[in-house]
Design an enzyme around this catalytic site. Structure first.
Site, PDB file in Angstrom:
ATOM      1  N   SER A 163     -10.645  59.441  19.027  1.00  0.00           N
ATOM      2  CA  SER A 163     -10.364  59.419  17.586  1.00  0.00           C
ATOM      3  C   SER A 163     -11.580  58.941  16.801  1.00  0.00           C
ATOM      4  O   SER A 163     -12.443  58.245  17.328  1.00  0.00           O
ATOM      5  CB  SER A 163      -9.199  58.476  17.289  1.00  0.00           C
ATOM      6  OG  SER A 163      -8.097  58.757  18.114  1.00  0.00           O
TER       7      SER A 163
HETATM    8  N1  SAH Z   1      -6.817  56.621  22.225  1.00  0.00           N
HETATM    9  C1  SAH Z   1      -7.765  57.615  22.718  1.00  0.00           C
HETATM   10  C2  SAH Z   1      -7.624  58.954  22.028  1.00  0.00           C
HETATM   11  C3  SAH Z   1      -6.657  59.733  22.733  1.00  0.00           C
HETATM   12  S1  SAH Z   1      -6.432  61.445  22.402  1.00  0.00           S
HETATM   13  C4  SAH Z   1      -9.175  57.149  22.670  1.00  0.00           C
HETATM   14  O1  SAH Z   1      -9.433  56.052  22.146  1.00  0.00           O
HETATM   15  O2  SAH Z   1     -10.056  57.833  23.195  1.00  0.00           O
HETATM   16  C5  SAH Z   1      -4.738  61.500  22.889  1.00  0.00           C
HETATM   17  C6  SAH Z   1      -4.476  61.287  24.354  1.00  0.00           C
HETATM   18  O3  SAH Z   1      -3.058  61.284  24.520  1.00  0.00           O
HETATM   19  C7  SAH Z   1      -5.002  62.411  25.230  1.00  0.00           C
HETATM   20  O4  SAH Z   1      -5.843  61.894  26.210  1.00  0.00           O
HETATM   21  C8  SAH Z   1      -3.729  63.018  25.836  1.00  0.00           C
HETATM   22  O5  SAH Z   1      -3.893  63.462  27.157  1.00  0.00           O
HETATM   23  C9  SAH Z   1      -2.767  61.840  25.766  1.00  0.00           C
HETATM   24  N2  SAH Z   1      -1.339  62.178  25.810  1.00  0.00           N
HETATM   25  C10 SAH Z   1      -0.704  63.219  25.221  1.00  0.00           C
HETATM   26  N3  SAH Z   1       0.623  63.197  25.502  1.00  0.00           N
HETATM   27  C11 SAH Z   1       0.816  62.084  26.287  1.00  0.00           C
HETATM   28  C12 SAH Z   1       1.970  61.518  26.918  1.00  0.00           C
HETATM   29  N4  SAH Z   1       3.184  62.063  26.820  1.00  0.00           N
HETATM   30  N5  SAH Z   1       1.808  60.378  27.640  1.00  0.00           N
HETATM   31  C13 SAH Z   1       0.579  59.804  27.781  1.00  0.00           C
HETATM   32  N6  SAH Z   1      -0.535  60.311  27.219  1.00  0.00           N
HETATM   33  C14 SAH Z   1      -0.424  61.424  26.472  1.00  0.00           C
END
Ligand code: SAH
Length: 205
Positions: free
Chosen positions: A53
């Site tokens: 993000s």
């Molecule tokens: N917080 C992260 C940004 C994450 S992007 C950072 O600081 O880099 C969103 C993430 O959510 C992705 O890696 C995706 O794989 C994950 N995601 C999506 N659906 C999910 C679920 N049901 N359970 C766990 N992770 C999930």
């Protein structure tokens, strides 16, 4: 320009959040091909169709949670691990769940390398939260959900708060602040418009 400089210009006022954003080396969480943009205020690809993000959104969501140093925090969507590191600077323990095993493994390595013994990374579907470690004083979801998963609300402690982007996938969503009162009453408040990658594996509540 440093991350903390433009965050202040954009209205991030919490001294603790600005300090955390200054301390955590964002360049350790972005792929080599994007190193020159590591401190820029936009999201970056981290592989597997996912993104880290943008710094403003990380700071804004963190500030909204108003973390205390004794808090236990749940994060859904570990991704690069960057948001987890920011949370770990401000709270006691961070429990973070990532559905893509390769991302969870890489985040774990980076976080161990930086020395965050208070971050616990689990591979799995975060839709169900992390019941064994509940209750949590705060929760943050970093993927766009179509609705607020009831398991995550249940796992909030009294006076707990959760921030989550809610809306259709591949569209603009709203950041929603969910609060649980001391007596267990749950309220929702809609904050900023945002754009997150989709939450996968959502069930029906
Ligand atoms: N917080 C992260 C940004 C994450 S992007 C950072 O600081 O880099 C969103 C993430 O959510 C992705 O890696 C995706 O794989 C994950 N995601 C999506 N659906 C999910 C679920 N049901 N359970 C766990 N992770 C999930």
């Amino acid at each position: 320009m440093e991350i903390s400089d433009y965050l202040q210009d954009d209205g991030i006022t919490s001294r603790r959040v600005l300090d955390a954003m200054r301390v955590v080396p964002r360049e350790r969480f972005v792929p080599e091909a994007h190193l020159s943009e590591a401190h820029a205020n936009h999201p970056l690809p981290i592989g597997h169709g996912q993104t880290i993000s943008q710094p403003f959104v990380v700071a804004y969501m963190t500030q909204a949670l108003d973390l205390r140093s004794t808090d236990r925090v749940l994060e859904i969507g570990t991704g690069s691990g960057y948001q987890a590191a920011i949370l770990a600077e401000l709270a006691a323990e961070v429990y973070t769940v990532e559905t893509i095993a390769a991302l969870a493994d890489r985040a774990r390595l980076v976080l161990v390398g930086l020395g965050y013994p208070n971050i616990h990374v689990r591979t799995g579907n975060g839709y169900h939260g992390w019941p064994e470690e509940a209750p949590f004083d705060a929760a943050i979801v970093t993927a766009a959900a179509t609705h607020v998963p009831s398991a995550l609300v249940e796992q909030l402690a009294p006076e707990g708060r959760m921030i989550i982007p809610v809306g259709a996938a591949f569209a603009v969503q709203r950041l929603v602040m969910v609060r649980k009162s001391a007596g267990g009453r749950v309220t929702e408040e809609s904050l900023l418009p945002v754009r997150f990658v989709p939450f996968t594996g959502e069930g029906e509540d």
